[in-house]
Design a protein around this motif. Structure first.
Motif, PDB file in Angstrom:
ATOM      1  N   ASN A   1       1.836  -0.073  12.789  1.00 39.74           N
ATOM      2  CA  ASN A   1       1.462   0.549  14.063  1.00 39.74           C
ATOM      3  C   ASN A   1      -0.012   0.312  14.346  1.00 39.74           C
ATOM      4  O   ASN A   1      -0.781   0.089  13.412  1.00 39.74           O
TER       5      ASN A   1
ATOM      6  N   GLY B   1       0.829  -1.200   0.000  1.00 32.35           N
ATOM      7  CA  GLY B   1       0.000   0.000   0.000  1.00 32.35           C
ATOM      8  C   GLY B   1       0.862   1.247   0.000  1.00 32.35           C
ATOM      9  O   GLY B   1       1.911   1.297  -0.651  1.00 32.35           O
TER      10      GLY B   1
ATOM     11  N   SER C   1      -2.549  -8.694   0.155  1.00 35.37           N
ATOM     12  CA  SER C   1      -3.447  -9.661   0.807  1.00 35.37           C
ATOM     13  C   SER C   1      -3.746 -10.855  -0.100  1.00 35.37           C
ATOM     14  O   SER C   1      -4.252 -11.872   0.373  1.00 35.37           O
TER      15      SER C   1
ATOM     16  N   ALA D   1       2.684   2.796   2.469  1.00 38.89           N
ATOM     17  CA  ALA D   1       4.017   2.680   3.056  1.00 38.89           C
ATOM     18  C   ALA D   1       4.885   1.749   2.209  1.00 38.89           C
ATOM     19  O   ALA D   1       6.008   2.100   1.833  1.00 38.89           O
TER      20      ALA D   1
HETATM   21  N1  LIG Z   1       6.491   3.023  10.855  1.00 38.51           N
HETATM   22  C1  LIG Z   1       5.989   4.027  10.197  1.00 38.51           C
HETATM   23  O1  LIG Z   1       6.535   5.136  10.192  1.00 38.51           O
HETATM   24  C2  LIG Z   1       4.737   3.851   9.420  1.00 38.51           C
HETATM   25  C3  LIG Z   1       3.972   2.742   9.588  1.00 38.51           C
HETATM   26  N2  LIG Z   1       2.838   2.595   8.856  1.00 38.51           N
HETATM   27  C4  LIG Z   1       2.022   1.418   9.142  1.00 38.51           C
HETATM   28  O2  LIG Z   1       1.981   0.581   8.014  1.00 38.51           O
HETATM   29  C5  LIG Z   1       0.736  -0.081   7.975  1.00 38.51           C
HETATM   30  C6  LIG Z   1       0.176   0.010   6.570  1.00 38.51           C
HETATM   31  O3  LIG Z   1      -0.028   1.346   6.213  1.00 38.51           O
HETATM   32  P1  LIG Z   1      -0.347   1.731   4.689  1.00 38.51           P
HETATM   33  O4  LIG Z   1       0.678   1.211   3.786  1.00 38.51           O
HETATM   34  O5  LIG Z   1      -0.610   3.171   4.670  1.00 38.51           O
HETATM   35  O6  LIG Z   1      -1.717   0.931   4.471  1.00 38.51           O
HETATM   36  P2  LIG Z   1      -2.385   0.473   3.143  1.00 38.51           P
HETATM   37  O7  LIG Z   1      -3.761   0.144   3.481  1.00 38.51           O
HETATM   38  O8  LIG Z   1      -2.105   1.444   2.064  1.00 38.51           O
HETATM   39  O9  LIG Z   1      -1.598  -0.884   2.762  1.00 38.51           O
HETATM   40  C7  LIG Z   1      -1.725  -2.078   3.463  1.00 38.51           C
HETATM   41  C8  LIG Z   1      -1.210  -3.184   2.581  1.00 38.51           C
HETATM   42  O10 LIG Z   1      -1.137  -4.360   3.354  1.00 38.51           O
HETATM   43  C9  LIG Z   1      -1.775  -5.404   2.630  1.00 38.51           C
HETATM   44  N3  LIG Z   1      -2.330  -6.395   3.544  1.00 38.51           N
HETATM   45  C10 LIG Z   1      -3.366  -6.255   4.385  1.00 38.51           C
HETATM   46  N4  LIG Z   1      -3.573  -7.415   5.049  1.00 38.51           N
HETATM   47  C11 LIG Z   1      -2.644  -8.264   4.623  1.00 38.51           C
HETATM   48  C12 LIG Z   1      -2.334  -9.606   4.928  1.00 38.51           C
HETATM   49  N5  LIG Z   1      -3.025 -10.294   5.852  1.00 38.51           N
HETATM   50  N6  LIG Z   1      -1.319 -10.191   4.281  1.00 38.51           N
HETATM   51  C13 LIG Z   1      -0.619  -9.519   3.361  1.00 38.51           C
HETATM   52  N7  LIG Z   1      -0.844  -8.227   3.043  1.00 38.51           N
HETATM   53  C14 LIG Z   1      -1.854  -7.626   3.662  1.00 38.51           C
HETATM   54  C15 LIG Z   1      -2.841  -4.746   1.795  1.00 38.51           C
HETATM   55  O11 LIG Z   1      -3.193  -5.613   0.745  1.00 38.51           O
HETATM   56  P3  LIG Z   1      -4.293  -5.252  -0.362  1.00 38.51           P
HETATM   57  O12 LIG Z   1      -3.664  -4.176  -1.169  1.00 38.51           O
HETATM   58  O13 LIG Z   1      -4.448  -6.520  -1.108  1.00 38.51           O
HETATM   59  O14 LIG Z   1      -5.491  -4.807   0.376  1.00 38.51           O
HETATM   60  C16 LIG Z   1      -2.102  -3.474   1.374  1.00 38.51           C
HETATM   61  O15 LIG Z   1      -1.316  -3.738   0.241  1.00 38.51           O
HETATM   62  C17 LIG Z   1      -0.126   0.557   9.056  1.00 38.51           C
HETATM   63  O16 LIG Z   1      -0.160  -0.295  10.171  1.00 38.51           O
HETATM   64  C18 LIG Z   1       0.594   1.815   9.416  1.00 38.51           C
HETATM   65  O17 LIG Z   1       0.444   2.131  10.781  1.00 38.51           O
HETATM   66  C19 LIG Z   1       2.439   3.494   7.909  1.00 38.51           C
HETATM   67  C20 LIG Z   1       3.164   4.622   7.723  1.00 38.51           C
HETATM   68  C21 LIG Z   1       4.351   4.908   8.504  1.00 38.51           C
END
Ligand SMILES: NC(=O)C1=CN([C@@H]2O[C@H](COP(=O)(O)OP(=O)(O)OC[C@H]3O[C@@H](n4cnc5c(N)ncnc54)[C@H](OP(=O)(O)O)[C@@H]3O)[C@@H](O)[C@H]2O)C=CC1
Ligand SMILES: CC(=O)C(=O)O
Ligand SMILES: [Mg+2]
Length: 616
Positions: A472, A365, A399, A367
């Motif tokens: 997070n 996604g 996912s 990040a």
């Molecule tokens: N440490 C830091 O500074 C930061 C941390 N984060 C954290 O990162 C996480 C994601 O944020 P963000 O990228 O914005 O969210 P998004 O919703 O944009 O992306 C999430 C991604 O994870 C995938 N996903 C969800 N469930 C699963 C699973 N069970 N198995 C495999 N892949 C999965 C989704 O798949 P699909 O596309 O198929 O739905 C999607 O591609 C959050 O928890 C956020 O808090 C975010 C920004 C900064």
């Protein structure tokens, strides 16, 4: 009891020696004002005295008002006789905070302090950053957002909802009939809604940075609607504490377009609109009205940080407004910069160059793809290999499994560059075995997904596997620090989005780093603001990564750390700000001229200091 010129105006004394930790370019409010374009003329200042002064968080000092100040500002009898210094107040408050066993109570106590005595709030946060960051930021801010309706006391930012949106059914038809216009959606029509008025309701006028969310992807906790407000509030308190941007220049905003969270819609304490999320044209129009109104009210150089939007809006908003506004998406760009920095630093421990490594992400996604793109860009710049090629060593799992070319047709646009040739793979464990990455990065928002099998596989083909569990809050971390060190027999280079305590394994203490965009955005934003930058450029993100990586010392590396300790964060932020500003000047995007010669010193001189001023 408002005071004007003759009645107890608060003017900090000229020989105020209490200003420490940088800062010192003062305006008549006693604020650091080096980043401001225009100073407010002194005779327009009118600040409260007496009882109202004690209720004014920006100027209230509580028991620290001196005897003379109490006389001068009508405070006699409104306070008990004792006079204490700011350090003693800080000691008492830290003692009180530590009595709370429930983390959310600490959060509430900190918010109360911010609303009561702003300088003391920031002094606590700056002096005790490692202890208090987890309270005002991740992980506790996550719980605060989930319960925001119940703990809501006073608004700490602006709420802009569909109610304020320009309604063309009401306004447009008579107007159109009158002037016989066919073109409907022009810039001018859209800013006729109430959002501009809402912005004008905010008491501060010289805003330099807005953090805005629509609450749809709050950390890894999903759609929290209007209750996402805790995030812009928390992020902006870090802008001040970590980056030195003065609090009066910061504006937290939540855009409420409804929520699809049934639990909240049925919660009697929910504070937002009780409707499903607006989407499509209605959403786009509201956001456009907001973006136009912000620029109209605050000018070209206002920094707008998008935070915790869902990815189906985040990428589009960034692409749409990056050429017309100074916009920055923290989840895509700030995260990319902090992770790239950690990887650059990790090379000292694992060896080789970035181009020698292969990367696998769980989560494709904001990040995940944001980080992936910046890594590819950095490798491309260092090797002169086109970015289309450098992407090939970076793999992502979403996912539905590994992102591969056979899925290309059905993939969202931001995943498509990562759809490499490979047979389909469903599970992370199988993807790890197939790709054999040296770096595994979790950005899925789903906790416990780096299982023992996955981590052990990483340890089986890497002497020092790099494992980042970035999701997070802590509950969503892909694995814990203890698991990462134990399952790799202490060989992992580990960092996480939310903090973990040091881990003892086989008699050695490992200190996990916090790979969180909080290391970047405060200094990054300060760099943009102090140079009067008008547009963001990806090279500034690379400059910030390198500036941060440079701060890691041999002593840090010896503990397995790839980020410098947060205790030095203001120095670190000043250095990041200087590099970002330097890049901005180099690219011709900075409007503050002439360029200050020593940008680090200039950054330090711009930083807000929370030490009390003398009001005599
Ligand atoms: N440490 C830091 O500074 C930061 C941390 N984060 C954290 O990162 C996480 C994601 O944020 P963000 O990228 O914005 O969210 P998004 O919703 O944009 O992306 C999430 C991604 O994870 C995938 N996903 C969800 N469930 C699963 C699973 N069970 N198995 C495999 N892949 C999965 C989704 O798949 P699909 O596309 O198929 O739905 C999607 O591609 C959050 O928890 C956020 O808090 C975010 C920004 C900064
Ligand atoms: C840290 C951050 O921005 C997030 O988890 O969304
Ligand atoms: Mg975020």
């Amino acid at each position: 009891m408002e005071s004007g010129l003759t009645n107890g105006v608060l003017v900090p004394s000229a020989d105020d020696k209490s200003v420490v930790g940088g800062g010192g370019v003062k305006d008549v409010y006693g604020e650091d004002s080096a980043t401001e374009d225009q100073l407010v003329t002194p005779w327009t200042v009118s600040v409260a005295s007496g009882y109202t002064l004690l209720r004014d968080p920006r100027h209230n000092k509580g028991l620290s008002f001196t005897e003379k100040e109490r006389d001068a500002h009508y405070l006699r009898g409104l306070l008990p006789p004792s006079v204490s210094c700011q350090d003693l107040q800080e000691k008492k408050l830290m003692h009180n905070l530590r009595q709370y066993e429930v983390p959310l109570q600490r959060y509430i106590a900190m918010m109360d302090l911010q609303e009561r005595n702003e300088r003391l709030f920031y002094k606590l946060l700056i002096d005790n950053v490692e202890e208090l960051l987890p309270v005002v930021y991740t992980p506790v801010v996550g719980e605060a957002c989930q319960k925001y309706g119940s703990i809501f006391r006073r608004p700490q930012g602006l709420f802009i909802s569909l109610k304020e949106k320009y309604d063309h059914r009401i306004h447009m038809l008579p107007l159109l009939a009158k002037i016989r216009l066919r073109c409907v959606y022009t810039f001018h029509f859209l800013i006729l809604g109430k959002i501009l008025e809402v912005l004008k309701n905010w008491p501060e006028k010289n805003i330099q940075v807005i953090v805005v969310t629509d609450g749809e992807r709050i950390l890894g906790l999903g759609d929290l609607g209007c209750q996402g407000m805790g995030i812009p509030v928390g992020k902006l308190s870090l802008y001040t504490a970590l980056g030195g941007v003065r609090p009066s220049a910061c504006l937290p905003i939540t855009i409420d377009v409804g929520t699809n969270n049934e639990k909240l819609l049925n919660d009697e304490f929910y504070i937002g609109l009780r409707q499903k999320r607006a989407t499509g044209q209605e959403y786009a129009e509201l956001l456009h009205e907001f973006m136009c109104a912000v620029k109209q009210n605050y000018g070209e150089k206002i920094l707008i940080q998008f935070e915790d939007f869902a990815n189906h809006n985040a990428f589009e908003l960034l692409a749409k407004y990056r050429t017309t506004h100074l916009v920055f998406n923290d989840d895509i760009q700030g995260t990319a910069s902090v992770v790239l920095s950690g990887l650059i630093a990790a090379l000292k421990l694992v060896g080789g160059t970035l181009a020698d490594h292969s990367f696998l992400f769980l989560g494709a996604g904001e990040a995940g793809t944001g980080i992936a793109e910046l890594i590819a860009l950095e490798i491309s710049k260092k090797t002169n290999i086109p970015v289309e090629e450098t992407r090939k060593k970076i793999w992502l799992v979403d996912s539905k499994g590994l992102v591969v070319s056979s899925r290309k047709e059905s993939l969202q646009h931001f995943k498509q560059p990562w759809a490499h040739e490979h047979e389909p793979v469903k599970e992370l464990f199988d993807a790890v075995k197939a790709i054999k990455p040296s770096v595994l990065i979790g950005t899925s928002g789903v906790g416990k997904t780096f299982t023992k099998d996955v981590v052990e596989a990483m340890a089986s083909f890497n002497e020092k596997p790099v494992i980042f569990a970035l999701s997070n809050p802590t509950s969503q971390a892909e694995c814990t620090a203890e698991q990462a060190y134990t399952w790799t027999q202490g060989r992992a280079i580990f960092a996480s989005g939310s903090p973990f305590d040091p881990v003892e394994y086989n008699g050695k203490v490992f200190v996990p780093g916090q790979a969180n965009n909080a290391y970047i955005f405060p200094g990054f934003g300060l760099g943009l603001i102090m140079s009067g930058t008008i547009r963001m450029h990806d090279d500034m993100l690379l400059a910030a990564s390198e500036a941060l990586a440079c701060q890691v010392t041999e002593e840090n590396y010896a503990k397995g750390l790839i980020y410098p300790p947060l205790t030095n964060i203001r120095d670190i932020s000043a250095r990041i700000a200087a590099k970002v500003a330097a890049k901005s000047y180099e690219l011709g995007l900075a409007s503050r001229l002439p360029r200050p010669r020593d940008l680090v010193k200039f950054a330090e001189s711009c930083m807000y200091s929370p030490v009390y001023r003398n009001y005599l």
